[in-house]
Structure formats: structure tokens, C-alpha cells
Design a protein around this motif. Structure first.
Motif, PDB file in Angstrom:
ATOM      1  N   ALA A 107       0.104  14.759 157.605  1.00  0.00           N
ATOM      2  CA  ALA A 107      -0.069  13.475 156.910  1.00  0.00           C
ATOM      3  C   ALA A 107       0.828  12.407 157.535  1.00  0.00           C
ATOM      4  O   ALA A 107       0.386  11.273 157.784  1.00  0.00           O
ATOM      5  CB  ALA A 107       0.244  13.639 155.420  1.00  0.00           C
ATOM      6  N   ASP A 108       2.091  12.788 157.836  1.00  0.00           N
ATOM      7  CA  ASP A 108       3.013  11.825 158.466  1.00  0.00           C
ATOM      8  C   ASP A 108       2.485  11.394 159.836  1.00  0.00           C
ATOM      9  O   ASP A 108       2.587  10.223 160.221  1.00  0.00           O
ATOM     10  CB  ASP A 108       4.411  12.443 158.633  1.00  0.00           C
ATOM     11  CG  ASP A 108       5.162  12.551 157.306  1.00  0.00           C
ATOM     12  OD1 ASP A 108       4.693  11.990 156.298  1.00  0.00           O
ATOM     13  OD2 ASP A 108       6.220  13.213 157.284  1.00  0.00           O
ATOM     14  N   TRP A 109       1.902  12.348 160.574  1.00  0.00           N
ATOM     15  CA  TRP A 109       1.352  12.022 161.915  1.00  0.00           C
ATOM     16  C   TRP A 109       0.226  11.003 161.778  1.00  0.00           C
ATOM     17  O   TRP A 109       0.140  10.042 162.550  1.00  0.00           O
ATOM     18  CB  TRP A 109       0.844  13.309 162.579  1.00  0.00           C
ATOM     19  CG  TRP A 109       0.373  13.089 164.002  1.00  0.00           C
ATOM     20  CD1 TRP A 109       1.114  13.185 165.137  1.00  0.00           C
ATOM     21  CD2 TRP A 109      -0.962  12.742 164.414  1.00  0.00           C
ATOM     22  NE1 TRP A 109       0.347  12.908 166.241  1.00  0.00           N
ATOM     23  CE2 TRP A 109      -0.940  12.625 165.829  1.00  0.00           C
ATOM     24  CE3 TRP A 109      -2.166  12.496 163.737  1.00  0.00           C
ATOM     25  CZ2 TRP A 109      -2.067  12.295 166.571  1.00  0.00           C
ATOM     26  CZ3 TRP A 109      -3.288  12.173 164.487  1.00  0.00           C
ATOM     27  CH2 TRP A 109      -3.239  12.065 165.881  1.00  0.00           C
ATOM     28  N   LEU A 110      -0.633  11.202 160.791  1.00  0.00           N
ATOM     29  CA  LEU A 110      -1.753  10.265 160.582  1.00  0.00           C
ATOM     30  C   LEU A 110      -1.228   8.862 160.266  1.00  0.00           C
ATOM     31  O   LEU A 110      -1.784   7.861 160.719  1.00  0.00           O
ATOM     32  CB  LEU A 110      -2.654  10.753 159.446  1.00  0.00           C
ATOM     33  CG  LEU A 110      -3.462  12.033 159.745  1.00  0.00           C
ATOM     34  CD1 LEU A 110      -4.101  12.587 158.470  1.00  0.00           C
ATOM     35  CD2 LEU A 110      -4.541  11.759 160.799  1.00  0.00           C
ATOM     36  N   VAL A 111      -0.131   8.807 159.523  1.00  0.00           N
ATOM     37  CA  VAL A 111       0.466   7.507 159.191  1.00  0.00           C
ATOM     38  C   VAL A 111       1.036   6.862 160.456  1.00  0.00           C
ATOM     39  O   VAL A 111       0.759   5.710 160.767  1.00  0.00           O
ATOM     40  CB  VAL A 111       1.587   7.680 158.129  1.00  0.00           C
ATOM     41  CG1 VAL A 111       2.388   6.395 157.971  1.00  0.00           C
ATOM     42  CG2 VAL A 111       0.979   8.118 156.798  1.00  0.00           C
TER      43      VAL A 111
END
Ligand code: ARG
Length: 457
Positions: A368-372
Motif C-alpha cells: 500500500a505504501d509503495w502504491l502511494v
């Protein structure tokens, strides 16, 4: 010693309920130290003849030697340790012994003895806590980059390092040491000279006795001094909090040692077998640490309830202050020694820990952090996309990074090949490099700081 106004002696039952010698004989050394300080002051102030002060001093020293060699022989007619010492003193030196109790009551005497005992107990527990902290730091350094699942709700949450997990307990025990130290500081005032409750008309020197016994100063109010058991409660409160921490650590060892986890192999030295099931290796020491915490909290509660309704000044209820403190001290010191041994000697199965982490979708937050960060997607949307990825992996029974790029892009086309490194548990922990975070570098810094703090004491 108080029979002057009575025609008959106490009944056997009265003697039995009144006698505190079975437990307060543990105070013999403190009692004699307190009396030595008191008699030196009485002599120096000219309140009793110098020759009597000298005879009393020699007699007390002899009694200390006798008790050290043979223990205290109980005589219930003599009630408590204070009367035992005085009775023996009069056997040894005769009527001069009767001058020792000038300008003193058993009320300030017992308050002084017990403070001295609890003060020593604070020092002993501090040393034991330091040993436990040292064991935690040793094991944390060895396991600074060992991956394990971090849990919330006992569900796998995010990868953490074992070193980080162990250092969490280092912090708890540091706070416990603080609590004992502040209890010790507060209790370090001398009640001696408060007499029964009102002080005394004799020209005593309370500063001298306080200094001789290593107290910072005399207590300021004689009524408070003989009525106060805050010092014992401060110790019990700190002990209850510490036992609670020990119990949580014990509980984790118990869980980790169970076969479905298999994170640790408890040392033979802290395990027991079963008399019927030959395969068993039970975490009894950890379970008893967890159990003892309940009893320690019981000791704390017992004294709270003893004290809560007492008017000033001394009431005999207060004689019941000692058993819970003594019991607590024994349980706590044993629990600390057991936990220290377990921490030092337990075998951590770091590959089982890593496997459990990889099975648990622990890097979902990293996705999720990578997508952000890489795709500029708002976190709530990234969270939703990641949920769909986890659902797919779970359905297929594989880890997140075992899904193909096609599968990932079918969920969201903004996912690229570059996501894969972010899905590894090693990358996950390495990235959490904020101060106090779980990254191996942080753990090494935390361990070094802890080591320096322990060495600097
Ligand atoms: N054994 C007593 C105690 O531990 C000593 C104080 C007795 N004082 C008294 N007034 N009876 O509390």
C-alpha cells in the motif's frame, strides 16, 4: 514488658494472634542497626550514661553475631523481633538493657526497621532488573536483523526484528527501575525519634540517627511517620507493575514455545517434562512467572486494603504490612531470576519466525505504501487495492510476491515490476528506519544506547 497494669497474662489465642515474630524476625538485622544508631545518639546526648550506652552497644553486637550464626529462636510470649532483641539484651547485660528504649517506641522502631528493609529490597530488585536488561540487550544484538512477525490482536501485522521486540522489554524494565528508584528516594527519611506518635521530651538528635542509618533526613511529622506505610506500598506498586511486565514476557515465551508457533526452544534448564506424555517439554518456569504476577498483585491489594481505613496514628492492623511485602519480594526476585535465565538461554528459531512472517501477508502495508509513493495513489485507495491483492494471494495460497505481474496488473494496472523488492520482509524492516523503528540499523543503535546506559550507571 507491658504487664504492669494487668493482673493476668494473655490467653494462648491472644498470644497467637499477636505474635509477629514468625515473620518479623526477618527484620533482625535492621532492628539491631536501628538500635545501635539510637543508643549511640542517647549516649552522645547524655540521655543515658556513657557506660550503659557502651554495654548496650556491645550486647547488641553480640546478639547480631548470635542471630547471624543460629537464626532467631521464636518465643511467642515476646511478640515481635523488637522484644526478642531487648529480652536477649537484658539476659546479656542486665538492667542497663532497660535504658535502650528511652525516647523510643516500637511504633517508630518498626517503621524505621521496615523502611531499612524495603530500601534494601529496592537495591536488590534494581540489580536483578539490570541483569535482565543486560540479557535482553545481549540477545537483541545477536538478533538485530532476525525477521519475525509483529502482531496486533495476535494477528500477523508487519514484519519486525526479534532484536526490536526484545528491546521493547528493555524499555519496560527501565521504567520499572525508575519506579523503584523513585520509591527508594521517597522512603529515605528516618522515622526514628517520632516515638509512639507525638515525638519525645528527651533532647534527642534525630539528624544524627538519620545520618547513621543512611537516611537523607528525619521525617517531618511524628504522626505521619508512625502511621505511614506509603513506602511499602510504593515498593509493592512498583513490584506489581514490574510483575505485570514479566508476566507479559512470560506469556510470549509460552506462546512462542507452543508447536504451532515453534519460534523458540526453551532451554532444558527452564523446562519440565510430563510424567505421562513423554514428548512434552513444558514452559513451567514461564507459567509460574505469569502465575506469580497474580500473587504479587494480590500482595499489593492486601496492603492497600489493610491501610485504607486506618485513622492516625498506629493501629495493630499495620503489623500485617510485612507478610505481603516479604512474600512479594521472594516471588519477584525469583521471577526476575527465572526470566533472566530464560532470556539468556532460550534458543530462537529465526527461520521458523521468518517463515511465519512470509506466510502472513505481513508486507501488505508495504505494498500500500509503495502504491502511494510510486504511483501517487491516495492511501485509502491503495489500501483497497492491496486488500484485493491479499484476497487473491490468500485464495491461491501463496505469498504476495509469488503473484505474477499480470495478476497484479489485472487488479490495478499502475502496479509495475518495481514493486517486487518492496514485498520482501527484509526490505520491509529495512525501510522502517525512523527513530525507534524496527530496522536492523535502528535496533543496533537502540542496543548500543542501552548498553551505554547500563555501563554508565
Ligand atoms: N510488631 C509490631 C508491628 O510490627 C510492632 C509495633 C507494636 N506497637 C504497638 N504499639 N503495639 O507493627
Amino acid at each position: 514488658m507491658w504487664g504492669g497494669r494487668f493482673a493476668a497474662g494473655p490467653s494462648d489465642v491472644m498470644r497467637a494472634i499477636n505474635a509477629s515474630i514468625p515473620f518479623d524476625k526477618a527484620l533482625w538485622r535492621q532492628d539491631i542497626d536501628g538500635s545501635l544508631a539510637h543508643v549511640a545518639m542517647l549516649g552522645a546526648q547524655g540521655i543515658i550514661p556513657a557506660a550503659d550506652a557502651e554495654a548496650i552497644t556491645q550486647g547488641l553486637k553480640q546478639i547480631a553475631a548470635e542471630y547471624a550464626a543460629n537464626g532467631v529462636a521464636e518465643d511467642w510470649a515476646l511478640e515481635d523481633i523488637h522484644m526478642h532483641v531487648e529480652a536477649r539484651l537484658s539476659e546479656l547485660i542486665g538492667p542497663a538493657a532497660g535504658r535502650l528504649h528511652t525516647a523510643r517506641s516500637r511504633n517508630d522502631q518498626v517503621a524505621t526497621d521496615f523502611r531499612l528493609w524495603v530500601r534494601d529490597a529496592c537495591d536488590a530488585v534494581d540489580a536483578a532488573l539490570k541483569a535482565l536488561q543486560t540479557a535482553l540487550v545481549d540477545r537483541a544484538e545477536q538478533n538485530a536483523d532476525a525477521i519475525m512477525p509483529g502482531f496486533t490482536h495476535l494477528q500477523i501485522a508487519q514484519p519486525v526484528t526479534l532484536g526490536h521486540h526484545l528491546l521493547a522489554y528493555y524499555e519496560m524494565f527501565a521504567r520499572d527501575r525508575d519506579r523503584f528508584a523513585s520509591a527508594r528516594k521517597r522512603m529515605n527519611q528516618c522515622p526514628l525519634g517520632s516515638a509512639a506518635l507525638a515525638g519525645t521530651g528527651f533532647p534527642i538528635d534525630r539528624d544524627a540517627t538519620a545520618a547513621a542509618l543512611g537516611f537523607e533526613r528525619p521525617t517531618a511529622n511524628s504522626l505521619d511517620a508512625v502511621s505511614d506505610r506509603d513506602f511499602a506500598l510504593d515498593y509493592l506498586n512498583a513490584a506489581a507493575q514490574c510483575a505485570l511486565h514479566l508476566s507479559r514476557l512470560a506469556e510470549e515465551f509460552i506462546i512462542w514455545a507452543s508447536q504451532p508457533y515453534g519460534f523458540v526452544k526453551l532451554p532444558d534448564s527452564f523446562s519440565t517434562g510430563s510424567s505421562i506424555m513423554p514428548q512434552k517439554r513444558n514452559p513451567d518456569a514461564a507459567e509460574l512467572v505469569r502465575g506469580h504476577a497474580g500473587r504479587i498483585i494480590g500482595c499489593q491489594t492486601a496492603l492497600m486494603i489493610t491501610m485504607k481505613g486506618l485513622p492516625l496514628a498506629y493501629s495493630k492492623d499495620m503489623q500485617d504490612d510485612k507478610p505481603p511485602v516479604f512474600e512479594c519480594e521472594g516471588l519477584l526476585m525469583l521471577s526476575l531470576a527465572a526470566m533472566t535465565g530464560m532470556v539468556a538461554e532460550t534458543g530462537f528459531d529465526t527461520s521458523a519466525m521468518r517463515k511465519a512472517t512470509e506466510r502472513g501477508f505481513a508486507t501488505a502495508t508495504d505494498l500500500a505504501d509503495w502504491l502511494v509513493r510510486q504511483a501517487g495513489i491516495p492511501f485509502r485507495e491503495a489500501h483497497h487495492i492491496t486488500g484485493a491483492v491479499v484476497k487473491l494471494a490468500e485464495g491461491r495460497g501463496v505469498a504476495l510476491d509469488a503473484l505474477t505481474l499480470d495478476e497484479l496488473q489485472a487488479i490495478d494496472p499502475r502496479i509495475s515490476q518495481a514493486v517486487y523488492p518492496a514485498l520482501s520482509v527484509d526490505a520491509s524492516v529495512a525501510s522502517r528506519n525512523s527513530y525507534g523503528g524496527t530496522a536492523p540499523d535502528q535496533v543496533r543503535h537502540q542496543a548500543a544506547r542501552a548498553r551505554a546506559a547500563l555501563a554508565g550507571e
